[in-house]
Design a protein around this motif. Structure first.
Motif, PDB file in Angstrom:
ATOM      1  N   GLU A 115      17.944  63.925  66.760  1.00  0.00           N
ATOM      2  CA  GLU A 115      17.765  62.648  67.452  1.00  0.00           C
ATOM      3  C   GLU A 115      16.316  62.163  67.404  1.00  0.00           C
ATOM      4  O   GLU A 115      16.067  60.985  67.131  1.00  0.00           O
ATOM      5  CB  GLU A 115      18.209  62.754  68.906  1.00  0.00           C
ATOM      6  CG  GLU A 115      18.074  61.430  69.633  1.00  0.00           C
ATOM      7  CD  GLU A 115      18.480  61.505  71.079  1.00  0.00           C
ATOM      8  OE1 GLU A 115      19.142  60.551  71.531  1.00  0.00           O
ATOM      9  OE2 GLU A 115      18.141  62.494  71.754  1.00  0.00           O
ATOM     10  N   ASP A 116      15.346  63.029  67.631  1.00  0.00           N
ATOM     11  CA  ASP A 116      13.947  62.589  67.664  1.00  0.00           C
ATOM     12  C   ASP A 116      13.514  61.974  66.331  1.00  0.00           C
ATOM     13  O   ASP A 116      12.873  60.923  66.290  1.00  0.00           O
ATOM     14  CB  ASP A 116      13.021  63.729  68.080  1.00  0.00           C
ATOM     15  CG  ASP A 116      13.142  64.967  67.193  1.00  0.00           C
ATOM     16  OD1 ASP A 116      14.131  65.093  66.438  1.00  0.00           O
ATOM     17  OD2 ASP A 116      12.238  65.838  67.264  1.00  0.00           O
ATOM     18  N   GLN A 117      13.883  62.608  65.225  1.00  0.00           N
ATOM     19  CA  GLN A 117      13.518  62.088  63.908  1.00  0.00           C
ATOM     20  C   GLN A 117      14.270  60.795  63.593  1.00  0.00           C
ATOM     21  O   GLN A 117      13.725  59.856  63.018  1.00  0.00           O
ATOM     22  CB  GLN A 117      13.796  63.126  62.822  1.00  0.00           C
ATOM     23  CG  GLN A 117      12.934  64.358  62.946  1.00  0.00           C
ATOM     24  CD  GLN A 117      13.373  65.469  62.004  1.00  0.00           C
ATOM     25  OE1 GLN A 117      14.426  65.409  61.388  1.00  0.00           O
ATOM     26  NE2 GLN A 117      12.542  66.500  61.917  1.00  0.00           N
ATOM     27  N   PHE A 118      15.521  60.733  63.991  1.00  0.00           N
ATOM     28  CA  PHE A 118      16.358  59.574  63.707  1.00  0.00           C
ATOM     29  C   PHE A 118      15.922  58.368  64.535  1.00  0.00           C
ATOM     30  O   PHE A 118      15.904  57.241  64.051  1.00  0.00           O
ATOM     31  CB  PHE A 118      17.820  59.923  63.979  1.00  0.00           C
ATOM     32  CG  PHE A 118      18.782  59.120  63.186  1.00  0.00           C
ATOM     33  CD1 PHE A 118      19.007  59.408  61.853  1.00  0.00           C
ATOM     34  CD2 PHE A 118      19.454  58.050  63.754  1.00  0.00           C
ATOM     35  CE1 PHE A 118      19.898  58.661  61.100  1.00  0.00           C
ATOM     36  CE2 PHE A 118      20.333  57.296  63.013  1.00  0.00           C
ATOM     37  CZ  PHE A 118      20.554  57.601  61.692  1.00  0.00           C
ATOM     38  N   ARG A 119      15.551  58.611  65.791  1.00  0.00           N
ATOM     39  CA  ARG A 119      15.106  57.530  66.682  1.00  0.00           C
ATOM     40  C   ARG A 119      13.840  56.861  66.130  1.00  0.00           C
ATOM     41  O   ARG A 119      13.668  55.652  66.225  1.00  0.00           O
ATOM     42  CB  ARG A 119      14.834  58.073  68.077  1.00  0.00           C
ATOM     43  CG  ARG A 119      14.468  57.003  69.087  1.00  0.00           C
ATOM     44  CD  ARG A 119      14.154  57.615  70.434  1.00  0.00           C
ATOM     45  NE  ARG A 119      15.291  58.246  71.051  1.00  0.00           N
ATOM     46  CZ  ARG A 119      16.134  57.632  71.893  1.00  0.00           C
ATOM     47  NH1 ARG A 119      15.951  56.373  72.191  1.00  0.00           N
ATOM     48  NH2 ARG A 119      17.143  58.295  72.426  1.00  0.00           N
ATOM     49  N   GLU A 120      12.977  57.671  65.529  1.00  0.00           N
ATOM     50  CA  GLU A 120      11.753  57.147  64.940  1.00  0.00           C
ATOM     51  C   GLU A 120      12.049  56.185  63.777  1.00  0.00           C
ATOM     52  O   GLU A 120      11.418  55.161  63.620  1.00  0.00           O
ATOM     53  CB  GLU A 120      10.924  58.328  64.418  1.00  0.00           C
ATOM     54  CG  GLU A 120       9.452  58.106  64.425  1.00  0.00           C
ATOM     55  CD  GLU A 120       8.728  59.393  64.081  1.00  0.00           C
ATOM     56  OE1 GLU A 120       8.279  59.485  62.919  1.00  0.00           O
ATOM     57  OE2 GLU A 120       8.631  60.278  64.941  1.00  0.00           O
ATOM     58  N   LYS A 121      13.040  56.547  62.968  1.00  0.00           N
ATOM     59  CA  LYS A 121      13.360  55.771  61.772  1.00  0.00           C
ATOM     60  C   LYS A 121      14.285  54.582  62.056  1.00  0.00           C
ATOM     61  O   LYS A 121      14.173  53.543  61.419  1.00  0.00           O
ATOM     62  CB  LYS A 121      14.014  56.708  60.745  1.00  0.00           C
ATOM     63  CG  LYS A 121      14.014  56.175  59.345  1.00  0.00           C
ATOM     64  CD  LYS A 121      14.405  57.239  58.360  1.00  0.00           C
ATOM     65  CE  LYS A 121      14.349  56.727  56.948  1.00  0.00           C
ATOM     66  NZ  LYS A 121      14.777  57.699  55.974  1.00  0.00           N
ATOM     67  N   TYR A 122      15.201  54.728  63.018  1.00  0.00           N
ATOM     68  CA  TYR A 122      16.197  53.691  63.307  1.00  0.00           C
ATOM     69  C   TYR A 122      16.259  53.405  64.813  1.00  0.00           C
ATOM     70  O   TYR A 122      17.294  53.633  65.446  1.00  0.00           O
ATOM     71  CB  TYR A 122      17.581  54.120  62.813  1.00  0.00           C
ATOM     72  CG  TYR A 122      17.630  54.460  61.348  1.00  0.00           C
ATOM     73  CD1 TYR A 122      17.647  53.461  60.382  1.00  0.00           C
ATOM     74  CD2 TYR A 122      17.652  55.787  60.921  1.00  0.00           C
ATOM     75  CE1 TYR A 122      17.690  53.774  59.034  1.00  0.00           C
ATOM     76  CE2 TYR A 122      17.696  56.106  59.569  1.00  0.00           C
ATOM     77  CZ  TYR A 122      17.715  55.096  58.642  1.00  0.00           C
ATOM     78  OH  TYR A 122      17.763  55.406  57.305  1.00  0.00           O
ATOM     79  N   PRO A 123      15.195  52.884  65.415  1.00  0.00           N
ATOM     80  CA  PRO A 123      15.190  52.671  66.871  1.00  0.00           C
ATOM     81  C   PRO A 123      16.253  51.673  67.345  1.00  0.00           C
ATOM     82  O   PRO A 123      16.721  51.769  68.480  1.00  0.00           O
ATOM     83  CB  PRO A 123      13.774  52.151  67.147  1.00  0.00           C
ATOM     84  CG  PRO A 123      13.288  51.622  65.847  1.00  0.00           C
ATOM     85  CD  PRO A 123      13.961  52.435  64.790  1.00  0.00           C
ATOM     86  N   HIS A 124      16.651  50.735  66.488  1.00  0.00           N
ATOM     87  CA  HIS A 124      17.633  49.724  66.882  1.00  0.00           C
ATOM     88  C   HIS A 124      18.995  50.325  67.235  1.00  0.00           C
ATOM     89  O   HIS A 124      19.770  49.715  67.959  1.00  0.00           O
ATOM     90  CB  HIS A 124      17.795  48.676  65.778  1.00  0.00           C
ATOM     91  CG  HIS A 124      18.347  49.229  64.500  1.00  0.00           C
ATOM     92  ND1 HIS A 124      17.566  49.907  63.581  1.00  0.00           N
ATOM     93  CD2 HIS A 124      19.608  49.209  64.001  1.00  0.00           C
ATOM     94  CE1 HIS A 124      18.333  50.281  62.570  1.00  0.00           C
ATOM     95  NE2 HIS A 124      19.566  49.863  62.797  1.00  0.00           N
ATOM     96  N   LEU A 125      19.294  51.526  66.768  1.00  0.00           N
ATOM     97  CA  LEU A 125      20.587  52.153  67.075  1.00  0.00           C
ATOM     98  C   LEU A 125      20.617  52.769  68.471  1.00  0.00           C
ATOM     99  O   LEU A 125      21.668  53.194  68.930  1.00  0.00           O
ATOM    100  CB  LEU A 125      20.914  53.236  66.040  1.00  0.00           C
ATOM    101  CG  LEU A 125      21.250  52.714  64.651  1.00  0.00           C
ATOM    102  CD1 LEU A 125      21.436  53.869  63.684  1.00  0.00           C
ATOM    103  CD2 LEU A 125      22.506  51.859  64.676  1.00  0.00           C
ATOM    104  N   PHE A 126      19.478  52.804  69.149  1.00  0.00           N
ATOM    105  CA  PHE A 126      19.406  53.454  70.450  1.00  0.00           C
ATOM    106  C   PHE A 126      19.385  52.472  71.602  1.00  0.00           C
ATOM    107  O   PHE A 126      19.080  52.837  72.726  1.00  0.00           O
ATOM    108  CB  PHE A 126      18.177  54.375  70.494  1.00  0.00           C
ATOM    109  CG  PHE A 126      18.319  55.565  69.592  1.00  0.00           C
ATOM    110  CD1 PHE A 126      18.886  56.737  70.046  1.00  0.00           C
ATOM    111  CD2 PHE A 126      17.931  55.489  68.271  1.00  0.00           C
ATOM    112  CE1 PHE A 126      19.048  57.826  69.213  1.00  0.00           C
ATOM    113  CE2 PHE A 126      18.085  56.571  67.420  1.00  0.00           C
ATOM    114  CZ  PHE A 126      18.654  57.747  67.898  1.00  0.00           C
ATOM    115  N   THR A 127      19.743  51.220  71.344  1.00  0.00           N
ATOM    116  CA  THR A 127      19.803  50.247  72.426  1.00  0.00           C
ATOM    117  C   THR A 127      21.017  50.501  73.307  1.00  0.00           C
ATOM    118  O   THR A 127      20.991  50.265  74.484  1.00  0.00           O
ATOM    119  CB  THR A 127      19.853  48.815  71.878  1.00  0.00           C
ATOM    120  OG1 THR A 127      20.954  48.703  70.973  1.00  0.00           O
ATOM    121  CG2 THR A 127      18.561  48.455  71.181  1.00  0.00           C
ATOM    122  N   LYS A 128      22.075  51.045  72.711  1.00  0.00           N
ATOM    123  CA  LYS A 128      23.276  51.448  73.452  1.00  0.00           C
ATOM    124  C   LYS A 128      23.249  52.958  73.563  1.00  0.00           C
ATOM    125  O   LYS A 128      22.819  53.660  72.661  1.00  0.00           O
ATOM    126  CB  LYS A 128      24.558  51.022  72.729  1.00  0.00           C
ATOM    127  CG  LYS A 128      24.711  49.559  72.576  1.00  0.00           C
ATOM    128  CD  LYS A 128      26.006  49.285  71.870  1.00  0.00           C
ATOM    129  CE  LYS A 128      25.788  48.195  70.843  1.00  0.00           C
ATOM    130  NZ  LYS A 128      26.862  48.060  69.913  1.00  0.00           N
TER     131      LYS A 128
END
Length: 137
Positions: A115-128
């Motif tokens: 999650e930490d690496q993915f959040r850095e690259k694709y922050p728009h997916l973590f709005t929900k």
């Protein structure tokens, strides 16, 4: 012993019929194809080595709006949504992993990512907030 067929001879043996999506045969080993409006920037003449005969299967058809290509016309796979979340316990730490659905050209595809690496690259997916599951051992 039968004579071996060279690559050039094999390509010249592969032929397509004019009609449906094939507009014309150009020379001995090229064809001009009818392309959809979304591909208007792509040259419509193809060498026979870049073509394959296929039968259309509507359930496998992918809408062009769902396909992402880069400036060199290569398919770009992008994450679509986060489906699940788990916490993996290691000896001295915990790592949160997420299950991601991708827009794969091969159909639905899922992977588990940190999650930490993915959040850095694709922050728009973590709005929900994605659903979470119990911690895995």
């Amino acid at each position: 012993m039968p004579r071996r067929v060279t690559r050039g001879e094999a390509l010249s043996l592969l032929e397509f019929q004019v009609g449906d999506r094939v507009l014309a045969k150009v020379g001995t080993v090229a064809y001009r194809l009818e392309l959809p409006q979304q591909l208007s920037r792509v040259h419509s003449t193809f060498h026979v080595s870049n073509l394959k005969k296929c039968l259309s299967d509507e359930p496998l058809a992918v809408l062009l709006d769902e396909i992402h290509i880069d400036d060199k016309l290569r398919f770009v796979e992008e994450p679509v949504e986060i489906l699940d979340r788990e916490v993996k316990r290691l000896k001295r730490s915990c790592i949160t992993i997420i299950k991601v659905r991708w827009n794969s050209k091969r159909g639905p595809e899922f992977t588990w990512e940190r999650e930490d690496q993915f959040r850095e690259k694709y922050p728009h997916l973590f709005t929900k907030t994605a659903p979470s599951t119990s911690a895995a051992s």
